[in-house]
Design a protein around this motif. Structure first.
Motif, PDB file in Angstrom:
ATOM      1  N   SER A   1       5.082  -3.085   9.532  1.00 30.55           N
ATOM      2  CA  SER A   1       4.179  -2.689   8.457  1.00 30.55           C
ATOM      3  C   SER A   1       4.551  -3.354   7.139  1.00 30.55           C
ATOM      4  O   SER A   1       3.679  -3.840   6.400  1.00 30.55           O
ATOM      5  CB  SER A   1       4.189  -1.162   8.305  1.00 30.55           C
TER       6      SER A   1
ATOM      7  N   CYS B   1      -8.827   3.325   2.820  1.00 30.27           N
ATOM      8  CA  CYS B   1      -9.723   2.525   3.668  1.00 30.27           C
ATOM      9  C   CYS B   1     -11.173   2.973   3.529  1.00 30.27           C
ATOM     10  O   CYS B   1     -12.086   2.148   3.443  1.00 30.27           O
ATOM     11  CB  CYS B   1      -9.269   2.617   5.127  1.00 30.27           C
TER      12      CYS B   1
ATOM     13  N   PRO C   1       0.832  -1.207   0.000  1.00 31.61           N
ATOM     14  CA  PRO C   1       0.000   0.000   0.000  1.00 31.61           C
ATOM     15  C   PRO C   1       0.867   1.258   0.000  1.00 31.61           C
ATOM     16  O   PRO C   1       1.917   1.308   0.645  1.00 31.61           O
ATOM     17  CB  PRO C   1      -0.816  -0.125   1.288  1.00 31.61           C
TER      18      PRO C   1
ATOM     19  N   ALA D   1       0.329   3.923   1.509  1.00 29.21           N
ATOM     20  CA  ALA D   1       0.435   4.454   2.870  1.00 29.21           C
ATOM     21  C   ALA D   1       1.583   3.798   3.624  1.00 29.21           C
ATOM     22  O   ALA D   1       2.366   4.475   4.305  1.00 29.21           O
ATOM     23  CB  ALA D   1      -0.885   4.230   3.610  1.00 29.21           C
ATOM     24  N   ALA D   2       1.711   2.466   3.508  1.00 27.55           N
ATOM     25  CA  ALA D   2       2.799   1.760   4.187  1.00 27.55           C
ATOM     26  C   ALA D   2       4.146   2.145   3.594  1.00 27.55           C
ATOM     27  O   ALA D   2       5.139   2.288   4.323  1.00 27.55           O
ATOM     28  CB  ALA D   2       2.580   0.253   4.091  1.00 27.55           C
TER      29      ALA D   2
ATOM     30  N   GLY E   1      -3.724   6.328   3.755  1.00 28.41           N
ATOM     31  CA  GLY E   1      -4.367   5.209   4.440  1.00 28.41           C
ATOM     32  C   GLY E   1      -5.839   5.463   4.710  1.00 28.41           C
ATOM     33  O   GLY E   1      -6.690   4.585   4.499  1.00 28.41           O
TER      34      GLY E   1
ATOM     35  N   ALA F   1      -4.436  -1.201   4.387  1.00 24.17           N
ATOM     36  CA  ALA F   1      -5.148  -0.328   3.450  1.00 24.17           C
ATOM     37  C   ALA F   1      -5.293  -1.041   2.110  1.00 24.17           C
ATOM     38  O   ALA F   1      -4.356  -1.698   1.645  1.00 24.17           O
ATOM     39  CB  ALA F   1      -4.384   0.973   3.262  1.00 24.17           C
TER      40      ALA F   1
ATOM     41  N   SER G   1       2.562  -5.990   4.896  1.00 24.87           N
ATOM     42  CA  SER G   1       2.204  -5.636   3.524  1.00 24.87           C
ATOM     43  C   SER G   1       2.512  -6.752   2.535  1.00 24.87           C
ATOM     44  O   SER G   1       1.936  -6.800   1.448  1.00 24.87           O
ATOM     45  CB  SER G   1       2.944  -4.366   3.104  1.00 24.87           C
TER      46      SER G   1
ATOM     47  N   LEU H   1      -2.148   0.842   8.358  1.00 25.15           N
ATOM     48  CA  LEU H   1      -1.595   1.324   7.090  1.00 25.15           C
ATOM     49  C   LEU H   1      -1.338   0.162   6.132  1.00 25.15           C
ATOM     50  O   LEU H   1      -1.599   0.254   4.931  1.00 25.15           O
ATOM     51  CB  LEU H   1      -0.294   2.085   7.342  1.00 25.15           C
TER      52      LEU H   1
ATOM     53  N   ALA I   1       1.312   9.257   4.441  1.00 26.82           N
ATOM     54  CA  ALA I   1       0.990   7.933   4.980  1.00 26.82           C
ATOM     55  C   ALA I   1      -0.399   7.920   5.616  1.00 26.82           C
ATOM     56  O   ALA I   1      -1.226   7.040   5.319  1.00 26.82           O
ATOM     57  CB  ALA I   1       2.054   7.525   5.996  1.00 26.82           C
TER      58      ALA I   1
ATOM     59  N   LEU J   1      -6.863   5.395  12.027  1.00 26.89           N
ATOM     60  CA  LEU J   1      -5.903   6.341  11.457  1.00 26.89           C
ATOM     61  C   LEU J   1      -6.328   7.782  11.714  1.00 26.89           C
ATOM     62  O   LEU J   1      -5.482   8.654  11.969  1.00 26.89           O
ATOM     63  CB  LEU J   1      -5.755   6.088   9.963  1.00 26.89           C
TER      64      LEU J   1
ATOM     65  N   GLU K   1     -10.362   0.606  10.165  1.00 31.81           N
ATOM     66  CA  GLU K   1      -8.987   1.024   9.903  1.00 31.81           C
ATOM     67  C   GLU K   1      -8.907   2.533   9.695  1.00 31.81           C
ATOM     68  O   GLU K   1      -8.004   3.199  10.214  1.00 31.81           O
ATOM     69  CB  GLU K   1      -8.446   0.291   8.668  1.00 31.81           C
TER      70      GLU K   1
END
Length: 615
Positions: free
Chosen positions: A131, A367, A93, A95-96, A363, A408, A135, A405, A359, A379, A375
């Protein structure tokens, strides 16, 4: 689907299917993935509940989080780790990926900073490794990890604090293994939405999931006991944003609606009943100076861990124009900005702020678009809490956020691609995005980085590099704690050993310097205190250095140290009185009298003033 999409060769079709399927592939939602997720989530939660009363609450959590993150990375399913033979794509993701980039930038910033951010780096690094490990797994498994971590961590901390309350603990003693009530509130703020989701989605045939999901129940009374205004406001904001999502049926938001109702009611009660205005006044003072520090540190920041130094310098300048007594009341020894957005800007500049915002926002957006309300709510709660506190520095807060994250939806992925020839090369994958596949308009072209084997190896290397730092911090703090109650001879020996174990600790160096002062060993004291001054910014260190020089008979050096303390804290009673003593020894009685008058304005009837006057 377009004709071009249906006419491609079988290997290319399989490659594109892997890119677009994500968690929509039924195989990824198999029971085995969920079980692995719950096992890893419970392990992470147990690590984050670790408590050692002899050290700061975060020290054991940092070390154990790194162990769990490394184990999760090493236990990457073969299907994700060994796909290169079949030609496939692993999606991380966005975000990650942004959070990982923030951790890398923070590590690099130590090169141009003062090197005081190692503890924060182990926190960020552990969460980033966790994370990325998540992922690399199917979304269903990551979601299970997030729910399990939140349920066990939030529920365990809540049961802990309820037990403390039943045994008579009050005030700061109600911490639930998190160090203080505010940090407990931050933990519950990010775990409650995910715990509610676990309760709602627990499978009827799984007794284990149902039992763990019930751990959400003690979290609500625990939030009341924590009395964390920041946590309540963050939860209320998360609930409001969740409920205004008109794309989701209201009945599916029942759990979040309950949290919202309780959050708003409790937030109003706590804010009104506990003098939020006075507390906010102090925070505003810190935020004003932190904003100035952030502006001065642009564009690339002062380096991780630099905020306390920068803040004390700016605060000293601001206090210099105030009357002495008012400066004494206004002074704050702020080790954090109580605002992670400002603090990350001070330390890593605009790039760090942009990565953190990317991030969290990426995320939340991903989501919410996929209907992953829990989630997104976690966040949002984290982002709001970071406006008034420092959740980014707390492992027990950051780990659930890192998992959120990673969970996501991979609708805007950073893609790790590899393959042989045209089977699944970056060029082949990129063509798949332009041929009318379902969902193609919402997906970004993949970026070829490296194979999952390389990602796993790099992650394990990062964990191996950070774990000794986290471990020695923990062990050094334990030795320093033992020294506090030891006899003078053993105290010196324990502190010397602690300094060898953790040479990065300014607290240990300061304790060793004070111990040498108590034994009338000023030369050794100055050596330790000067080392502490470079690592730990605080007024007490300069005052102690001045005291050591007075014992050695060097009044001029002592006066220099006291003036250095007064530049940062013009309202320091001890610095004014001790400087008066040093100036008298130098024969400068008029200057000494000025500092005695300043000391009287701060603390008019302190007995030490009479003693100095009689000399």
């Amino acid at each position: 689907m377009s004709a071009a999409g249906t006419s491609r060769s079988a290997p290319q079709a399989r490659c594109a299917t892997t890119v677009f399927s994500g968690s929509r592939d039924p195989a990824l939602r198999a029971g085995a993935a969920g079980r692995r997720g719950w096992v890893l989530g419970i392990a992470a939660a147990i690590a984050l509940l670790a408590w050692d009363p002899a050290v700061p609450a975060a020290d054991p959590k940092r070390a154990l989080l790194l162990v769990v993150a490394a184990a999760a990375l090493a236990w990457t399913p073969p299907r994700a780790r060994d796909r290169s033979a079949a030609g496939a794509v692993v999606e991380i993701p966005a975000a990650a990926a942004a959070f990982l980039a923030l951790a890398v930038l923070a590590a690099c910033s130590l090169a141009w900073g003062n090197g005081g951010g190692w503890r924060d780096l182990t926190t960020l690094g552990g969460a980033a490794v966790l994370s990325i490990a998540a992922s690399l797994r199917p979304r269903a498994e990551v979601a299970a990890m997030a729910r399990a971590t939140a349920s066990v961590l939030g529920g365990g901390a809540a049961l802990w604090v309820l037990l403390e309350a039943l045994t008579g603990a009050r005030g700061l003693a109600l911490h639930g293994g998190q160090g203080n009530p505010n940090w407990l509130g931050l933990v519950l703020a990010v775990t409650l939405p995910l715990s509610l989701s676990a309760l709602v989605s627990a499978r009827r045939g799984s007794r284990g999931e149902q039992v763990l999901a019930l751990l959400v129940l003690p979290q609500i009374p625990a939030l009341l006991l924590a009395q964390s205004r920041t946590a309540w406001v963050a939860l209320a904001a998360a609930g409001v944003v969740t409920l205004v999502d008109t794309r989701t049926p209201l009945r599916r938001n029942a759990s979040v609606a309950l949290a919202l109702t309780l959050a708003i009611g409790a937030a109003a009660t706590v804010v009104v009943a506990h003098g939020a205005a006075r507390s906010l006044d102090g925070r505003i003072w810190i935020w004003r100076l932190a904003a100035r520090a952030a502006a001065d540190a642009l564009p690339f920041g002062d380096g991780l861990g630099a905020f306390p130094h920068r803040f004390l310098d700016l605060q000293g300048e601001a206090l210099a124009g105030l009357p002495t007594a008012e400066a004494a009341r206004r002074f704050v020894n702020a080790t954090t900005a109580h605002n992670d957005w400002l603090e990350i800007t001070v330390e890593t500049g605009l790039p760090g702020l942009a990565l953190l915002a990317s991030a969290i926002i990426a995320g939340i957006v991903a989501c919410r678009r996929a209907g992953a309300r829990a989630e997104a709510a976690s966040l949002i709660a984290f982002g709001v809490a970071a406006l008034a506190d420092s959740p980014l520095r707390q492992p027990a807060v950051l780990a659930p956020v890192a998992l959120a994250l990673a969970s996501a939806p991979r609708t805007v992925p950073i893609t790790i691609a590899w393959g042989a020839g045209e089977l699944c090369s970056p060029r082949t994958i990129a063509r798949g995005f332009g041929r009318g596949r379902v969902g193609a308009p919402t997906l970004a072209p993949p970026i070829s980085i490296c194979s999952p084997r390389t990602v796993v190896a790099l992650g394990l290397a990062a964990a191996a590099a950070l774990l000794p730092i986290a471990g020695t911090t923990w062990l050094g703090a334990r030795l320093a704690s033992q020294a506090r109650d030891a006899d003078p001879e053993r105290k010196i020996a324990l502190l010397a050993r602690a300094a060898e174990v953790d040479p990065r600790s300014g607290e240990i160096a300061f304790a060793a310097g004070v111990a040498h002062l108590e034994r009338s060993e000023p030369v050794a004291a100055v050596a330790e205190l000067e080392r502490s001054r470079a690592l730990l910014p605080q007024i007490a260190t300069d005052v102690a250095i001045g005291n050591a020089h007075l014992i050695m008979g060097d009044a001029d050096a002592a006066a220099t140290a006291y003036r250095r303390a007064l530049r940062r804290d013009p309202g320091s009673f001890r610095a004014h009185t001790n400087l008066a003593v040093a100036l008298r020894r130098l024969g400068r009685d008029d200057d000494a009298e000025l500092h005695l008058r300043a000391a009287r304005r701060i603390w008019p009837h302190h007995p030490v003033l009479a003693e100095i006057a009689e000399r």
